[in-house]
Design a protein around this motif. Structure first.
Motif, short mmCIF file in Angstrom:
data_model
loop_
_atom_site.label_atom_id
_atom_site.label_comp_id
_atom_site.label_asym_id
_atom_site.label_seq_id
_atom_site.Cartn_x
_atom_site.Cartn_y
_atom_site.Cartn_z
N LYS A 136 0.84 -1.20 0.00
CA LYS A 136 0.00 0.00 0.00
C LYS A 136 0.88 1.25 0.00
O LYS A 136 0.59 2.23 -0.68
N VAL A 137 1.98 1.21 0.75
CA VAL A 137 2.92 2.34 0.74
C VAL A 137 3.51 2.48 -0.67
O VAL A 137 3.57 3.58 -1.23
N SER A 139 2.25 1.67 -3.44
CA SER A 139 1.22 2.22 -4.33
C SER A 139 1.09 3.74 -4.14
O SER A 139 0.92 4.49 -5.10
N LYS A 140 1.21 4.20 -2.89
CA LYS A 140 1.14 5.65 -2.63
C LYS A 140 2.38 6.37 -3.17
O LYS A 140 2.31 7.51 -3.61
N LYS A 143 1.66 6.97 -6.64
CA LYS A 143 0.67 8.05 -6.77
C LYS A 143 1.34 9.42 -6.63
O LYS A 143 1.13 10.32 -7.46
N ILE A 144 2.16 9.57 -5.60
CA ILE A 144 2.78 10.88 -5.34
C ILE A 144 3.77 11.24 -6.46
O ILE A 144 3.77 12.37 -6.96
N LYS A 255 4.85 14.25 1.44
CA LYS A 255 3.44 13.83 1.27
C LYS A 255 3.14 12.42 1.74
O LYS A 255 1.99 12.11 2.04
N LEU A 256 4.16 11.57 1.78
CA LEU A 256 3.89 10.17 2.11
C LEU A 256 3.25 9.96 3.49
O LEU A 256 2.32 9.16 3.62
N GLU A 259 -0.44 10.37 3.22
CA GLU A 259 -1.07 9.41 2.31
C GLU A 259 -1.11 8.00 2.90
O GLU A 259 -1.98 7.21 2.55
N ALA A 260 -0.11 7.67 3.71
CA ALA A 260 -0.01 6.28 4.16
C ALA A 260 0.25 6.21 5.66
O ALA A 260 1.05 5.41 6.13
#
Ligand code: 4AD
Ligand code: MG
Length: 435
Positions: A136-137, A139-140, A143-144, A255-256, A259-260
């Motif tokens: 999941k991290v 994937s983020k 995204k970022i 940003k991480l 997001e996570a």
């Protein structure tokens, strides 16, 4: 009734809900049965009481096995004993898919199974919250990074993964039999990203599979990995590319956490704080290493141990977990890099090390056809055999440069995992072809 996700149960206190998921744990304590249910949003204790829960679901609970998929109708209530602060009182239970026993791996937090068997049964392994959080991290991160490229005017491209153009170095390509003709699995999108900078997009990026036929057995090499490659036109030199990477990493690290948040907490990960990344030449790096008993011939690259030692030195000296090593010798770099006009023995190139491990390589690219062809010849390559590459520089090519990251390496290093395989769902290495 609509399905409620476990993370939303607190908003439905004392109301009947339907939840579905996998059985993480099952405990049968005389007249009470506990089922810990897990869905993509989290886990939750559910309870059935003899005499209170209807008889049919109460008895059915005896048939439950770990990792079975079940559906529960029940009522979330506050509970002091539950570590979630609430629990769901079971009203009805359906077994949707019963898991066989024994399970081929232990996917509980005890983590008793070794990595090879876990990967053999990855679909069971990723149900574990910690393992799932890594992806999941990851994937983020995508995204970022994707948003960052997009905001900076980059166009996302998809280049062919079967190609007849291999330019990183001939030796580490996988050959493909393409209807009787030889082709290769792409060892980098290098030519194609340059092609579409010159094709008018100016700035392009690609996140895609990269293949390397290297028989490396290390904790950071795979034969297939995910490359994050980008290329930008109208730069002044390779320092513009490093500036871009620095901005990109600062954006990612900023940003991480938002997001996570949950996943980073689950993993106990702390992110580096980063503002400015020091830049030192390979020669300066070698000079730093020399007093520690590490010396290299002029035209050699640093080895893994040297990179690790340098990582520690930089941390002491600059308080930075990152460092750019610049101006690599021409002798060890691909022919397409631009030579430094002041010292043609080195190229306008760099590697980015993160805690002593290379996570990125980049450079300015030679954009003058005659120089490009001469450099190919100097490395023993025939420019005529790379006509499609050379033609790019004949009809208007801006000064350009770029770099390539390994997404797996970024995830691996950022989360301080002990093996790159932990950051890849289904890794490929010289021994592993399945699943
Ligand atoms: O350093 P590399 O080989 O550079 C290139 O492919 C250039 N075309 C990049 C450029 O734009 N100049 O690979 C780039 C990155 C490395 O820094 C590393 O993070 C990752 O890809 N990488 C690997 N990751 C896992 N397994 C391997 N075998 C890797 N080889 C490279
Ligand atoms: Mg490299």
């Amino acid at each position: 009734m609509e399905r409620t996700l476990i993370r939303d149960l607190k908003q439905h206190l004392n109301q009947e809900v339907k939840i579905q998921g996998w059985v993480q744990e099952f405990r049968n304590v005389s007249k009470i049965k506990f089922i810990i249910l897990r869905d993509r949003s989290g886990d939750m204790q559910t309870v059935a009481f003899k005499g209170e829960t209807p008889e049919e679901p109460f008895n059915l609970a005896n048939e439950i096995t770990r990792e079975s998929v079940v559906e529960i109708i029940g009522v979330p209530v506050e509970s002091k004993e539950s570590r979630w602060g609430i629990e769901v009182k079971v009203k009805d239970l359906k077994i949707i898919s019963k898991a066989q026993t024994p399970l081929p791996i232990d996917n509980s937090d005890k983590g008793l199974t070794g990595i090879e068997k876990r990967i053999d049964n990855r679909f069971l392994d990723t149900r574990n919250a910690k393992v799932g959080s890594i992806f999941k991290v990851r994937s983020k991160i995508v995204k970022i990074i994707t948003n960052f490229f997009d905001d900076q005017g980059f166009t996302n491209i998809n280049s062919p993964k079967m190609t007849a153009l291999g330019v990183e170095s001939g030796a580490d390509c996988f050959r493909v039999d393409y209807f009787g003709k030889p082709m290769f699995l792409a060892q980098s999108p290098q030519v194609y990203k340059q092609m579409f900078v010159i094709g008018g997009f100016e700035r392009v990026y690609e996140i895609g599979a990269v293949f390397r036929a290297e028989k490396s057995h290390t904790t950071r090499h795979l034969t297939e990995f995910t490359g994050v490659d980008f290329e930008m036109g109208f730069i002044n030199n390779h320092h513009d590319v490093m500036d871009f990477i620095e901005a990109m990493f600062n954006d990612l690290i900023a940003k991480l956490p938002a997001e996570a948040q949950k996943e980073l907490t689950t993993l106990g990960a702390t992110l580096p704080s980063m503002v400015k990344i020091p830049r030192i030449s390979v020669q300066a790096a070698k000079d730093l290493l020399k007093p520690l008993g590490k010396s290299y011939p002029d035209e050699d690259d640093l080895d893994a141990e040297g990179e690790r030692m340098l990582g520690e030195l930089i941390k002491e000296k600059y308080n930075s977990e990152f460092v750019f090593i610049t101006e690599f010798p021409w002798a060890i770099k691909p022919f397409y890099q631009t030579k430094d006009e002041k010292n043609p023995k080195v190229t306008k190139s760099f590697d980015l090390l993160y805690n002593g491990v290379e996570i990125c390589s980049g450079s300015q690219r030679e954009h003058r056809y005659e120089v490009w062809a001469a450099q190919a010849t100097e490395k023993g390559l025939d420019p005529e055999l790379m006509k499609e590459y050379g033609d790019l520089f004949k009809y208007g090519a801006p000064l350009h440069g770029g770099a390539g990251f390994g997404l797996d390496r970024i995830t691996h290093r950022l989360l301080k995992l002990d093996n790159i395989r932990e950051a890849v769902l289904l890794p490929r290495d010289p021994e592993r072809m399945k699943p």
